[in-house]
Write an enzyme that holds these catalytic residues in place. Structure first.
Site, PDB file in Angstrom:
ATOM      1  N   ALA A  74       0.862  -1.052  -0.056  1.00  0.00           N
ATOM      2  CA  ALA A  74       0.080  -0.016   0.107  1.00  0.00           C
ATOM      3  C   ALA A  74       0.662   1.252   0.155  1.00  0.00           C
ATOM      4  O   ALA A  74       0.448   2.204  -0.656  1.00  0.00           O
ATOM      5  CB  ALA A  74      -0.936  -0.084   1.162  1.00  0.00           C
ATOM      6  N   SER A 202      -3.395  -3.576   0.132  1.00  0.00           N
ATOM      7  CA  SER A 202      -2.137  -4.460   0.378  1.00  0.00           C
ATOM      8  C   SER A 202      -2.493  -5.800   0.606  1.00  0.00           C
ATOM      9  O   SER A 202      -3.679  -6.129   1.335  1.00  0.00           O
ATOM     10  CB  SER A 202      -1.493  -3.700   1.531  1.00  0.00           C
ATOM     11  OG  SER A 202      -0.358  -4.454   1.723  1.00  0.00           O
ATOM     12  N   HIS A 204      -0.927  -8.004   2.622  1.00  0.00           N
ATOM     13  CA  HIS A 204      -0.801  -8.500   3.981  1.00  0.00           C
ATOM     14  C   HIS A 204      -1.756  -8.017   5.042  1.00  0.00           C
ATOM     15  O   HIS A 204      -1.887  -8.230   6.288  1.00  0.00           O
ATOM     16  CB  HIS A 204       0.643  -8.089   4.816  1.00  0.00           C
ATOM     17  CG  HIS A 204       0.802  -6.887   5.065  1.00  0.00           C
ATOM     18  ND1 HIS A 204       0.871  -6.290   6.372  1.00  0.00           N
ATOM     19  CD2 HIS A 204       1.345  -5.587   4.371  1.00  0.00           C
ATOM     20  CE1 HIS A 204       1.141  -5.076   6.300  1.00  0.00           C
ATOM     21  NE2 HIS A 204       1.408  -4.777   5.219  1.00  0.00           N
ATOM     22  N   THR A 243      10.468  -6.558 -12.512  1.00  0.00           N
ATOM     23  CA  THR A 243       9.825  -8.090 -12.695  1.00  0.00           C
ATOM     24  C   THR A 243       8.688  -8.191 -11.455  1.00  0.00           C
ATOM     25  O   THR A 243       8.744  -7.988 -10.427  1.00  0.00           O
ATOM     26  CB  THR A 243      11.137  -8.878 -12.302  1.00  0.00           C
ATOM     27  OG1 THR A 243      12.004  -8.724 -13.523  1.00  0.00           O
ATOM     28  CG2 THR A 243      10.458 -10.308 -12.291  1.00  0.00           C
ATOM     29  N   CYS A 329       3.377   1.888  12.497  1.00  0.00           N
ATOM     30  CA  CYS A 329       4.545   2.632  12.050  1.00  0.00           C
ATOM     31  C   CYS A 329       4.922   3.574  13.076  1.00  0.00           C
ATOM     32  O   CYS A 329       5.927   3.976  13.495  1.00  0.00           O
ATOM     33  CB  CYS A 329       4.209   3.448  10.878  1.00  0.00           C
ATOM     34  SG  CYS A 329       3.269   2.486   9.674  1.00  0.00           S
TER      35      CYS A 329
HETATM   36  C1  LIG Z   1      -0.860  -0.722   6.647  1.00  0.00           C
HETATM   37  C2  LIG Z   1      -1.364   0.351   5.803  1.00  0.00           C
HETATM   38  C3  LIG Z   1      -0.554   1.094   4.943  1.00  0.00           C
HETATM   39  C4  LIG Z   1       0.504   0.773   4.553  1.00  0.00           C
HETATM   40  O1  LIG Z   1       0.648  -0.783   3.958  1.00  0.00           O
HETATM   41  P1  LIG Z   1       1.865  -1.376   3.481  1.00  0.00           P
HETATM   42  O2  LIG Z   1       1.430  -2.287   2.457  1.00  0.00           O
HETATM   43  O3  LIG Z   1       2.421  -1.941   4.783  1.00  0.00           O
HETATM   44  O4  LIG Z   1       2.907  -0.478   2.749  1.00  0.00           O
HETATM   45  C5  LIG Z   1      -1.444   2.366   4.213  1.00  0.00           C
HETATM   46  N1  LIG Z   1      -2.275   2.656   4.585  1.00  0.00           N
HETATM   47  C6  LIG Z   1      -3.084   2.192   5.785  1.00  0.00           C
HETATM   48  C7  LIG Z   1      -4.442   2.614   5.978  1.00  0.00           C
HETATM   49  C8  LIG Z   1      -2.724   0.923   5.916  1.00  0.00           C
HETATM   50  O5  LIG Z   1      -3.372   0.276   7.274  1.00  0.00           O
END
Ligand SMILES: *Cc1c(COP(=O)(O)O)cnc(C)c1O
Length: 385
Positions: A74, A202, A204, A243, A329
């Site tokens: 994301a 994203s 994960h 890639t 974060c």
């Molecule tokens: C976790 C998150 C992101 C960042 O996603 P990543 O795949 O870890 O870079 C961005 N925005 C929101 C709202 C999130 O919860």
């Protein structure tokens, strides 16, 4: 038997669903081809698998497969959407609107853009963490090119009025980007019905692998132009060279497909679990819900532990519960959450708040034990204020 600590931090990341892992495994060795190799069967097989994943993702969000750009997650999708859009459309205007409770990825890339000549309006939220279309409308200028407003907040679970924001931006000819990382796969999201032009999410966060994500880029009505962040072989319609992460993309596709089948039952169950958690804890006069918004993700609760030592609670509970006091974060630092502060909480209240985020593998037993652990460390009725 319960495994400790009990995981209640699904908004930080989710475990990979075992069905997702199974779908990925052959693509590490048997089917290891480069999806861009056009001259042999290894490449063709990988390309077909990527095409299938693109269809799985497109189906969940009401998009065309060609509108799906695979990224590393994301954060990259957010950067590509906001910076890529701003750079490609700078002759049309320089004003961008966003919201104070956005993820840092959004806020930081917007701040960067102000350093190269863009103007930024950061809208405040109310005490529930909500924004209103009238507010957005009032902030729009003749040189506004983009609204960046998240679908659902990662810390509070507050869901913004996305269809109304989409309709408003369409009416005014402004592009609409939404960070839907916490919404896709959890609640229904449809880029057509919602009027979304650009959308990030994203793997994960929806039981897929880490290191893979997606950017939806509208191809018609209107066609959205983006400048790439990186140059190279021209993959992903020249928007994201490099890639392709074939195993990751296959896993993301599988994860999304599982969500599309199981989302409604899963979110109904988690809403009940969340309600049970919130009512058991807020029965104490010292524990308060940080939002009373009616549009909320089903699996998230953000509570303020309004007593001395509330800020020590996460540490005290960390042997038994995997929870967080904000986004993953910012939890490395001791800074109070920018989201809760934007909602009017003091530094102390923000530092004494905990986000509980439940998910697919949360059990009723785990939930009861989690409630008990929290109650055990709370100082009863010793109100300090
Ligand atoms: C976790 C998150 C992101 C960042 O996603 P990543 O795949 O870890 O870079 C961005 N925005 C929101 C709202 C999130 O919860």
């Amino acid at each position: 038997m319960t495994n400790y600590p009990i995981y209640l931090d699904y908004n930080a990341t989710t475990p990979c669903d075992p069905r997702v892992v199974d779908s990925m495994l052959p693509f590490f060795n048997t089917h290891f081809g480069n999806a861009a190799s056009k001259s042999h069967a290894f490449g063709w097989y990988a390309e077909e698998a990527v095409a299938h994943a693109r269809e799985q993702v497109a189906a969940l969000i009401g998009a065309d497969p060609q509108e799906i750009i695979f990224t590393s997650g994301a954060t990259e999708s957010v950067n590509l959407a906001i910076r890529g859009f701003a750079e490609a459309n700078r002759t049309k205007g320089k004003h961008i609107i966003t919201v104070a409770t956005e993820h840092k990825a959004v806020l930081e890339v917007c701040e960067y853009l102000t350093s190269i000549g863009f103007d930024l309006t950061i809208l405040p939220v109310d005490t529930d963490g909500m924004i209103y279309p009238q507010q957005v409308e009032a902030a729009m200028r003749s040189d506004t090119i983009l609204l960046a407003a998240m679908y659902a907040n990662n810390e509070t679970g507050v869901v913004f009025p996305i269809p109304a924001l989409g309709a408003l931006t369409k009416e005014r000819g402004i592009a609409f980007f939404t960070d839907a990382t916490q919404a896709v796969g959890k609640i229904p999201v449809n880029v057509q019905a919602d009027g979304i032009d650009l959308m990030a999410f994203s793997g994960h966060k929806l039981y897929g692998p880490k290191g893979v994500g997606c950017l939806y880029v509208r191809k018609k009505n209107p066609k959205v132009e983006l400048s790439p962040l990186q140059y190279g072989g021209g993959h992903e319609r020249k928007m994201r060279s490099g890639t392709l992460n074939v195993p990751g993309i296959v896993g993301l596709g599988k994860a999304v497909e599982i969500c599309s089948h199981e989302m409604s039952v899963e979110s109904a169950r988690l809403a009940l679990c969340r309600d049970q958690l919130v009512s058991a804890l807020t029965a104490k006069s010292t524990i308060l819900a940080n939002t009373s918004a009616t549009m909320l993700l089903p699996h998230v609760a953000n509570l303020c532990f309004n007593f001395t030592g509330g800020d020590q609670l996460v540490r005290k509970l960390s042997m038994n519960l995997a929870i967080s006091s904000g986004s993953a974060c910012s939890s490395v630092s001791v800074a109070p959450s920018h989201v809760l502060k934007a909602m009017g909480l003091s530094d102390d209240e923000a530092l004494s708040s905990i986000r509980f985020s439940l998910g697919r593998f949360t059990t009723a037993v785990e939930l009861e034990q989690a409630i008990q652990h929290v109650l055990d460390v709370c100082p009863g009725s010793q109100l300090t204020q």
